[in-house]
Scaffold this active site. Structure first.
Site, PDB file in Angstrom:
ATOM      1  N   GLU A  33     -15.061 -17.135   4.454  1.00  0.00           N
ATOM      2  CA  GLU A  33     -14.054 -16.214   4.988  1.00  0.00           C
ATOM      3  C   GLU A  33     -13.412 -16.727   6.271  1.00  0.00           C
ATOM      4  OE1 GLU A  33     -12.879 -13.279   3.633  1.00  0.00           O
ATOM      5  OE2 GLU A  33     -13.962 -14.081   1.919  1.00  0.00           O
ATOM      6  N   ASP A  75      12.720 -40.693   3.057  1.00  0.00           N
ATOM      7  CA  ASP A  75      12.011 -39.504   2.575  1.00  0.00           C
ATOM      8  C   ASP A  75      12.819 -38.245   2.857  1.00  0.00           C
ATOM      9  OD1 ASP A  75       9.892 -41.006   1.753  1.00  0.00           O
ATOM     10  OD2 ASP A  75       8.656 -40.620   3.523  1.00  0.00           O
ATOM     11  N   PRO A 119      -4.258 -19.972   7.751  1.00  0.00           N
ATOM     12  CA  PRO A 119      -2.993 -19.293   7.466  1.00  0.00           C
ATOM     13  C   PRO A 119      -2.264 -18.845   8.731  1.00  0.00           C
ATOM     14  CG  PRO A 119      -4.745 -18.441   6.056  1.00  0.00           C
ATOM     15  CD  PRO A 119      -5.400 -19.300   7.095  1.00  0.00           C
ATOM     16  N   ARG A 149       0.986 -42.871   5.834  1.00  0.00           N
ATOM     17  CA  ARG A 149       2.130 -43.572   5.240  1.00  0.00           C
ATOM     18  C   ARG A 149       3.214 -43.887   6.262  1.00  0.00           C
ATOM     19  NH1 ARG A 149       6.397 -41.102   3.214  1.00  0.00           N
ATOM     20  NH2 ARG A 149       6.321 -42.295   1.264  1.00  0.00           N
TER      21      ARG A 149
END
Length: 249
Positions: free
Chosen positions: A118, A171, A91, A156
């Site tokens: 954790e 895209d 994060p 891709r």
């Protein structure tokens, strides 16, 4: 390019690497993926790779030593002139976006560390991790899904992976579309559930079709991601006609 994935659950990657159009990137060797289980580098009968957190608190923490031994083995096998970057999915990192994917797709690869529990002992992070990447403001049970997301996005973009070489140029977020979201798409039948395909797409008039698609991209982006409009405007990617369309919206 080569990606080495450190994961406690290498079996999760088997169907991912063998399914869908992106499998061409892996089976052809355009994108080499090697899976490493840090438990293979742990000591003792139980091959323990986690322990309680100093200072108390719930959950367990991945230990530094098995990860370091695993990374040492990876570096020896890769034998890169320059040590490969080590990516931790966390994060703390910036959210993965098209620009970052384009960077990794044009690189020699990296070592992808999939954390669990954790997290990872901070000493290993400080000593070896060079990049941290997030998928967004939410928490996953581990980094495997994030690693697959990066690998899929990178695969891709490799030549010959998609059926149409220019497909990824259309895209959402691609600079070829000035960073805008993509427009709606339609296929047969012409009428479905009393809903029809827009007339302009049936006209065969390519210039009108491209203008319609551009207007749709502007409208959808302005509605759902106005920040991308601001970025495109700041970068000078919008012309006078684009600005007229946006004013009319």
């Amino acid at each position: 390019m080569r990606f080495d994935v450190i994961t406690l659950f290498p079996e999760l990657f088997a169907p991912f690497l063998e399914t869908g159009v992106t499998r061409r990137a892996y089976t052809s060797g355009l994108v080499q993926v090697h899976l490493w289980n840090p438990r293979d580098f742990a000591e003792g009968n139980y091959r323990r790779i986690d322990d309680r957190s100093f200072g108390g608190g719930p959950g367990m923490v991945m230990m530094a030593e098995p990860l370091a031994l695993c990374l040492h083995k990876i570096r020896a096998e890769r034998a890169d002139a320059e040590p490969a970057p080590v990516v931790l999915f966390s994060p703390l990192g910036p959210a993965l976006n098209h620009s970052a994917v384009a960077h990794w797709s044009d690189s020699a690869g990296a070592v992808l560390l999939c954390g669990r529990y954790e997290g990872v002992d901070q000493r290993f992070v400080d000593a070896h991790v060079t990049h941290q990447i997030s998928l967004g403001d939410f928490v996953l049970s581990g980094g495997e899904i994030a690693a697959m997301a990066l690998l899929d996005a990178v695969a891709r973009l490799q030549p010959g992976v998609l059926n149409d070489e220019g497909s990824h140029q259309l895209d959402s977020f691609n600079p070829a579309l000035d960073g805008l979201l993509d427009c709606p798409h339609y296929t047969r039948p012409e009428v479905w559930a009393e809903r029809t395909v827009p007339d302009v797409l049936m006209s065969g008039h390519h210039l009108k079709i491209e203008r319609w698609r551009r207007d749709q991209r502007l409208a959808i982006t302005a509605k759902h991601r106005p920040d991308l409009i601001t970025a495109a405007r700041t970068a000078g990617r919008l012309d006078k006609l684009d600005e007229k369309v946006l004013r009319e919206l």
